[in-house]
Design an enzyme around this catalytic site. Structure first.
Site, mmCIF file in Angstrom:
data_model
loop_
_atom_site.group_PDB
_atom_site.id
_atom_site.type_symbol
_atom_site.label_atom_id
_atom_site.label_comp_id
_atom_site.label_asym_id
_atom_site.label_seq_id
_atom_site.Cartn_x
_atom_site.Cartn_y
_atom_site.Cartn_z
ATOM 1 N N SER A 130 -11.565 -0.656 -0.706
ATOM 2 C CA SER A 130 -10.173 -0.670 -0.028
ATOM 3 C C SER A 130 -10.395 -1.056 1.531
ATOM 4 C CB SER A 130 -9.747 0.720 -0.582
ATOM 5 O OG SER A 130 -8.777 1.005 -1.234
ATOM 6 N N ASP A 170 0.940 -1.044 -0.239
ATOM 7 C CA ASP A 170 -0.136 0.136 -0.213
ATOM 8 C C ASP A 170 0.743 1.510 -0.774
ATOM 9 O OD1 ASP A 170 -2.170 1.779 1.044
ATOM 10 O OD2 ASP A 170 -3.318 0.082 0.769
ATOM 11 N N ASN A 174 -13.890 0.795 -6.768
ATOM 12 C CA ASN A 174 -15.203 1.413 -7.104
ATOM 13 C C ASN A 174 -15.227 1.657 -7.879
ATOM 14 O OD1 ASN A 174 -14.703 0.953 -3.591
ATOM 15 N ND2 ASN A 174 -13.619 2.617 -3.100
#
Length: 313
Positions: free
Chosen positions: A249, A54, A182
């Site tokens: 996420s 990340d 998303n």
């Protein structure tokens, strides 16, 4: 530009609020996935190592500093110094907290509060990275023999080298968990594909809210595996703060943390470390189907309620 030189991004997320401090808090997501059931049986993710690929992590956050066992930077931030994995965006810190935050006094608690975190920073400031950075981070995680790789990132490009790195991880008995994306339109009639989430080999995670309704933004497609909480999730954030974020996420690390509990439980239950396919099968056993098409829910939402075998002595 070569495929691995192309850019990959954070899965877009929505920040609802940020606070510097709070009293001890358990997110509704912990109860929704039934993590407290596992805790009550003594399973908290002990000795399970999760690589979080990340934006880095706030290594000084009081809820996380004791959970981080290693960190490494694969980006150009801080001059490319591999030892500086500072999170300038907050996203990686938030994801890490959902998995393994552990502060019973005045912070938050993650799904697997005894799990170990390997922070692999592969996205630079602004949440943008190169596919080569992600691939290098995956390969590093494989070399370190982690148990789980958790990725809340994605893009529209199906990059063969990325796919092969993931296949290699899975062939090395590592579970790979990815956010679905998303870009959803709240319709089961259309597919939205973000990679690496859309690869068949990974565990692709969509988002639900506290009412167990799929989030309107959550990608739907035929590769979706499971759902987990991803709307208004409170967790750790950069600069030793806390924030409430929404997105797939946030859903992916709920599954990564859940798998840490499943690994600890199953190792004790079966007397051996299960293989990646076996652990996936155990995860799917611990899902609850909801009244939505499979492209929007996969096998259902994760609910940790294993059948405990009582052995005769």
């Amino acid at each position: 530009m070569t495929e691995i030189g192309k850019l990959i991004n954070l899965i877009n997320f929505n920040k609802e609020n940020e606070v510097k401090s709070l009293g001890y808090s358990i997110s509704y997501g912990i109860n929704l996935v039934n993590a407290t059931n596992m805790w009550s049986k003594g399973y908290t993710g002990k000795n399970v190592i999760i690589a979080v690929i990340d934006t880095g992590c706030d290594k000084d956050h009081p809820d996380l500093k004791d959970r981080i066992v290693e960190g490494r930077n694969f980006t150009t931030d801080d001059g490319g110094n591999p030892d500086i994995y500072t999170d300038y965006d907050g996203h990686g810190t938030h994801v890490s907290g959902i998995i393994a935050a552990n502060n019973s006094k005045n912070g938050v608690v993650g799904v697997a509060p005894s799990a170990k975190l390997m922070i692999l920073k592969a996205l630079a400031k602004g949440g943008v990275g190169q596919y080569s950075w992600i691939i290098d981070a995956i390969d590093y995680a494989v070399s370190k023999k982690v148990d789980i790789i958790s990725m809340s990132l994605g893009g529209p490009n199906d990059v063969p080298q990325l796919h092969q790195a993931i296949i290699n991880a899975i062939n090395n008995n590592i579970l790979v968990v990815c956010a679905a994306g998303n870009s959803g339109d709240n319709s089961a009639l259309t597919d939205e594909l973000d990679y690496p989430g859309a690869y068949e080999e990974v565990i692709e995670v969509g988002a639900i809210d506290m009412n167990k309704v799929p989030a309107y933004f959550s990608d739907s497609n035929k590769e979706l595996d499971v759902l987990a909480p991803g709307v208004s999730i409170l967790s750790t954030y950069k600069n030793q703060s806390y924030a409430t974020l929404s997105g797939t996420s946030m859903a992916a690390p709920y599954v990564s943390g859940s798998l840490a509990l499943i690994i600890e439980w199953s190792t004790n239950e079966f007397g051996r470390k299960l293989s990646e396919p076996e652990l996936y099968a155990q995860l799917i056993k611990m899902t609850v189907s909801i009244n939505y098409p499979r492209s929007m829910q996969g096998n259902g939402y994760v609910y940790l309620n294993p059948y405990i075998v009582t052995r005769k002595i």
